[in-house]
Design an enzyme around this catalytic site. Structure first.
Site, PDB file in Angstrom:
ATOM      1  N   GLY A   1      -7.940  -2.679 -57.967  1.00 23.98           N
ATOM      2  CA  GLY A   1      -8.445  -2.960 -56.625  1.00 23.98           C
ATOM      3  C   GLY A   1      -8.392  -1.739 -55.754  1.00 23.98           C
TER       4      GLY A   1
ATOM      5  N   ASP B   1     -20.524   1.615 -75.001  1.00 22.71           N
ATOM      6  CA  ASP B   1     -19.863   1.190 -73.763  1.00 22.71           C
ATOM      7  C   ASP B   1     -19.203  -0.157 -74.002  1.00 22.71           C
ATOM      8  OD1 ASP B   1     -18.954   1.387 -71.185  1.00 22.71           O
ATOM      9  OD2 ASP B   1     -20.917   1.313 -70.223  1.00 22.71           O
ATOM     10  N   ASP B   2     -18.343  -0.552 -73.057  1.00 25.34           N
ATOM     11  CA  ASP B   2     -17.647  -1.831 -73.237  1.00 25.34           C
ATOM     12  C   ASP B   2     -18.549  -3.017 -72.922  1.00 25.34           C
ATOM     13  OD1 ASP B   2     -17.331  -0.862 -70.407  1.00 25.34           O
ATOM     14  OD2 ASP B   2     -16.620  -2.907 -70.185  1.00 25.34           O
TER      15      ASP B   2
ATOM     16  N   CYS C   1     -17.976 -15.971 -68.992  1.00 25.33           N
ATOM     17  CA  CYS C   1     -19.060 -15.039 -68.674  1.00 25.33           C
ATOM     18  C   CYS C   1     -19.958 -14.747 -69.867  1.00 25.33           C
ATOM     19  CB  CYS C   1     -18.498 -13.751 -68.061  1.00 25.33           C
ATOM     20  SG  CYS C   1     -17.393 -12.845 -69.154  1.00 25.33           S
TER      21      CYS C   1
ATOM     22  N   TYR D   1     -12.442  -4.573 -70.581  1.00 24.59           N
ATOM     23  CA  TYR D   1     -12.805  -3.609 -69.545  1.00 24.59           C
ATOM     24  C   TYR D   1     -11.744  -3.383 -68.478  1.00 24.59           C
ATOM     25  CZ  TYR D   1     -14.779  -1.833 -65.230  1.00 24.59           C
ATOM     26  OH  TYR D   1     -14.984  -1.109 -64.090  1.00 24.59           O
TER      27      TYR D   1
ATOM     28  N   CYS E   1      -8.197 -14.327 -69.981  1.00 26.81           N
ATOM     29  CA  CYS E   1      -9.484 -13.666 -69.735  1.00 26.81           C
ATOM     30  C   CYS E   1      -9.663 -12.550 -70.762  1.00 26.81           C
ATOM     31  CB  CYS E   1      -9.468 -13.080 -68.325  1.00 26.81           C
ATOM     32  SG  CYS E   1     -10.797 -11.919 -68.027  1.00 26.81           S
TER      33      CYS E   1
ATOM     34  N   ASN F   1      -3.561 -12.604 -57.612  1.00 33.64           N
ATOM     35  CA  ASN F   1      -4.672 -12.150 -58.450  1.00 33.64           C
ATOM     36  C   ASN F   1      -5.276 -13.374 -59.115  1.00 33.64           C
ATOM     37  OD1 ASN F   1      -4.907 -10.465 -61.662  1.00 33.64           O
ATOM     38  ND2 ASN F   1      -6.484 -10.783 -60.136  1.00 33.64           N
ATOM     39  N   GLY F   2      -6.549 -13.594 -58.878  1.00 31.78           N
ATOM     40  CA  GLY F   2      -7.213 -14.753 -59.474  1.00 31.78           C
ATOM     41  C   GLY F   2      -8.062 -15.448 -58.448  1.00 31.78           C
TER      42      GLY F   2
ATOM     43  N   CYS G   1     -10.640 -17.448 -72.025  1.00 29.19           N
ATOM     44  CA  CYS G   1     -11.696 -17.759 -71.067  1.00 29.19           C
ATOM     45  C   CYS G   1     -12.871 -16.867 -71.446  1.00 29.19           C
ATOM     46  CB  CYS G   1     -11.267 -17.484 -69.627  1.00 29.19           C
ATOM     47  SG  CYS G   1     -12.607 -17.842 -68.467  1.00 29.19           S
TER      48      CYS G   1
ATOM     49  N   CYS H   1     -18.504 -14.683 -63.281  1.00 34.02           N
ATOM     50  CA  CYS H   1     -17.076 -14.986 -63.398  1.00 34.02           C
ATOM     51  C   CYS H   1     -16.640 -15.669 -62.109  1.00 34.02           C
ATOM     52  CB  CYS H   1     -16.266 -13.712 -63.594  1.00 34.02           C
ATOM     53  SG  CYS H   1     -14.485 -14.015 -63.588  1.00 34.02           S
TER      54      CYS H   1
ATOM     55  N   CYS I   1      -7.615  -8.335 -58.605  1.00 34.00           N
ATOM     56  CA  CYS I   1      -6.570  -7.624 -57.884  1.00 34.00           C
ATOM     57  C   CYS I   1      -5.395  -7.276 -58.778  1.00 34.00           C
ATOM     58  CB  CYS I   1      -6.049  -8.487 -56.747  1.00 34.00           C
ATOM     59  SG  CYS I   1      -7.339  -9.140 -55.704  1.00 34.00           S
TER      60      CYS I   1
ATOM     61  N   SER J   1     -14.854   3.926 -69.818  1.00 39.62           N
ATOM     62  CA  SER J   1     -14.696   2.563 -70.337  1.00 39.62           C
ATOM     63  C   SER J   1     -15.035   2.433 -71.824  1.00 39.62           C
ATOM     64  CB  SER J   1     -15.546   1.602 -69.508  1.00 39.62           C
ATOM     65  OG  SER J   1     -16.869   2.093 -69.390  1.00 39.62           O
TER      66      SER J   1
HETATM   67  P1  AMP Z   1     -24.195  -2.218 -65.351  1.00 39.93           P
HETATM   68  O1  AMP Z   1     -24.591  -0.834 -65.061  1.00 39.93           O
HETATM   69  O2  AMP Z   1     -24.404  -3.130 -64.172  1.00 39.93           O
HETATM   70  O3  AMP Z   1     -24.788  -2.779 -66.601  1.00 39.93           O
HETATM   71  O4  AMP Z   1     -22.610  -2.233 -65.541  1.00 39.93           O
HETATM   72  C1  AMP Z   1     -22.053  -1.811 -66.748  1.00 39.93           C
HETATM   73  C2  AMP Z   1     -20.994  -0.786 -66.501  1.00 39.93           C
HETATM   74  O5  AMP Z   1     -20.078  -1.256 -65.515  1.00 39.93           O
HETATM   75  C3  AMP Z   1     -20.199  -0.507 -67.753  1.00 39.93           C
HETATM   76  O6  AMP Z   1     -20.057   0.897 -67.868  1.00 39.93           O
HETATM   77  C4  AMP Z   1     -18.874  -1.193 -67.543  1.00 39.93           C
HETATM   78  O7  AMP Z   1     -17.818  -0.408 -68.041  1.00 39.93           O
HETATM   79  C5  AMP Z   1     -18.759  -1.353 -66.050  1.00 39.93           C
HETATM   80  N1  AMP Z   1     -18.264  -2.680 -65.645  1.00 39.93           N
HETATM   81  C6  AMP Z   1     -18.215  -3.811 -66.349  1.00 39.93           C
HETATM   82  N2  AMP Z   1     -17.703  -4.818 -65.637  1.00 39.93           N
HETATM   83  C7  AMP Z   1     -17.395  -4.330 -64.435  1.00 39.93           C
HETATM   84  C8  AMP Z   1     -16.803  -4.870 -63.249  1.00 39.93           C
HETATM   85  N3  AMP Z   1     -16.444  -6.143 -63.176  1.00 39.93           N
HETATM   86  N4  AMP Z   1     -16.626  -4.035 -62.193  1.00 39.93           N
HETATM   87  C9  AMP Z   1     -17.008  -2.745 -62.254  1.00 39.93           C
HETATM   88  N5  AMP Z   1     -17.563  -2.179 -63.347  1.00 39.93           N
HETATM   89  C10 AMP Z   1     -17.757  -2.950 -64.426  1.00 39.93           C
END
Ligand code: AMP
Length: 475
Positions: free
Chosen positions: A32, A354-355, A445, A249, A243, A106-107, A442, A391, A5, A290
């Site tokens: 959020g 990607d991240d 994950c 991300y 975190c 938040n948390g 942290c 997480c 949040c 991202s």
């Molecule tokens: P996935 O398709 O399930 O592998 O999710 C990876 C994608 O979701 C990446 O493009 C990330 O940038 C994004 N992502 C990573 N963590 C989250 C999160 N907690 N909530 C929403 N999107 C996320």
């Protein structure tokens, strides 16, 4: 419950804070999208408006006009997978003998049940199963016996977990960050007051100046006339548990968290990704949005001839793929959301950045899309280590069974997403880019070991779990 949040709190000299709070929530919308809410106090009375939906839909002119007072807090809440639950929308507000309270959290606490049971036995009635209400009741009870600062200290000695809170106690606005500083919270200065916010981007939106982060274990009390703030280091901390995923991300790239501009951290991580596993391809392209900063850092570190290109177009009207309840819908959503630009891909060798990979849906769909668009090779580089565990501290990340890396090696994942090669970033590179040691982060994950004492999980440190039951501010 996983709550990811955004929180804000503002005190001004005599300007109504409803609008500045509303603008701040807009700036924190990425934290959020399920619900938004504001609580204000005008010295006589508390006002509140909490609604499901995006900030822009949750408030109209009339709602903002009805929120009187130059002190208040706001909250945006992230959707929990599949559930739309307005009992947990925030701020949580309540009036007790000890005054009116509003709380934005938040948390995620990990000993909520114990405290709830104890307070319920003492006659407190609860309307939700959320942890924010538990904090509110505990604080209200302590306020019957103690002044504000001691009451917060006593509550902090009882709650365990991750929390960045903004609180109104009548017209006083306060902010608290948990002793490990798991979630961000910062202080900003306005022309006529002060602001507390999850991210500095909210302060920028109000034309304010970032003063500093709230320290782990610190309470900040804003003066209700907007003239300044007092701080109290209520819990001393030797080891933090910031975190890392906020930097990777979650946070906005234009926010400064714990003294680091998130965009630059992501670029550094991209550079490190090149150093660790760079591969020379015709083009390097981000998964928007991202992966953008990572790809720019990666391409800068690569030799000439490896060109940065925007090879994927994002449809910005599609919501996060993450909240689609079934796998089929998630796959469709990736196709709706991302479409390759054929001229940058056709006949080329491509690295896509990607991240993070969570379930693996995005990367496997993307690899397929890029091949369909004529790519000759598709290499995937990820700006974080494999996510192997859930997480518990406030980021909605999927359950262990859904995480592709929970029980697969990098090579098995590469096979599943059908990429020519796949590399993740090391944990060491994350700690280096954040200018800290991994023992202050942290990393639950990505290691499966948490800085908190979570039932059924391993911990990475000596954790002292506060005993519920009697506890005094001087303990
Ligand atoms: P996935 O398709 O399930 O592998 O999710 C990876 C994608 O979701 C990446 O493009 C990330 O940038 C994004 N992502 C990573 N963590 C989250 C999160 N907690 N909530 C929403 N999107 C996320």
């Amino acid at each position: 419950m996983h709550e990811k949040c955004g929180v804000v709190g503002i005190s001004t000299a005599d300007r109504d804070v409803a609008r500045p709070l509303y603008y701040s929530l807009y700036a924190l919308q990425h934290r959020g999208q399920e619900s938004a809410g504001i609580v204000t106090h005008d010295g006589f009375q508390q006002y509140e408006h909490v609604e499901m939906g995006l900030v822009g839909d949750a408030f109209d002119e009339g709602d903002l006009d009805s929120l009187n007072g130059s002190n208040g807090i706001g909250h945006v809440r992230y959707p929990t997978s599949g559930s739309v639950n307005n009992c947990c929308a925030q701020p949580f507000s309540v009036s007790f003998k000890s005054g009116s309270l509003g709380l934005a959290h938040n948390g995620n606490l990990i000993n909520t049940d114990e405290i709830r049971e104890e307070l319920a036995a003492l006659g407190h009635a609860f309307t939700s199963d959320g942890d924010t209400e538990v904090i509110a009741h505990d604080l209200a009870r302590n306020l019957l016996e103690e002044d504000l600062v001691r009451a917060v200290k006593r509550t902090m000695s009882r709650i365990h977990g991750s929390y960045s809170l903004t609180i109104t106690h009548d017209e006083t606005v306060l902010g608290v960050r948990d002793p490990q500083g798991n979630r961000p919270l910062c202080i900003g200065e306005l022309d006529d007051g002060y602001v507390l916010a999850s991210e500095s981007a909210a302060i920028d939106t109000l034309d304010g100046e970032l003063v500093r982060d709230v320290r782990p274990g610190e309470l900040v009390v804003l003066h209700d006339d907007g003239s300044g703030f007092d701080t109290y280091q209520l819990v001393e901390t030797e080891q933090t548990a910031h975190c890392f995923f906020e930097h990777v991300y979650f946070a906005r790239p234009d926010s400064v968290i714990d003294d680091e501009l998130v965009y630059e951290v992501r670029r550094d991580l991209g550079g490190a990704l090149w150093e660790e596993s760079g591969i020379e391809t015709d083009v390097v392209m981000p998964v928007p949005d991202s992966g953008r900063a990572f790809a720019s850092g990666y391409a800068d570190a690569a030799p000439e001839g490896v060109d940065f290109a925007e090879g994927l177009m994002k449809n910005r009207y599609v919501g996060r793929t993450f909240i689609m309840p079934t796998q089929d819908e998630r796959e469709r959503a990736v196709r709706l959301k991302l479409n390759p630009i054929k001229s940058t891909v056709e006949g080329k060798t491509v690295t896509v950045i990607d991240d993070s990979i969570v379930r693996g849906t995005t990367s496997s769909q993307l690899v397929e899309l890029l091949y369909e668009a004529g790519a000759e090779e598709v290499h995937v580089r990820i700006g974080a280590p494999p996510i192997v565990a859930p997480c518990y501290m406030g980021i909605d990340m999927a359950s262990r069974e859904e995480l592709i890396a929970a029980d697969k090696s990098v090579d098995e994942i590469r096979e599943e997403i059908k990429a020519d090669s796949l590399s993740y970033l090391s944990i060491g590179a994350i700690a280096d880019a954040l200018g800290t040691s991994d023992s202050n982060l942290c990393l639950g994950c990505v290691t499966g070991e948490y800085p908190y004492d979570i039932e059924g999980e391993q911990t990475d440190r000596e954790v002292e779990r506060p005993a519920v039951g009697h506890s005094s501010a001087d303990d």
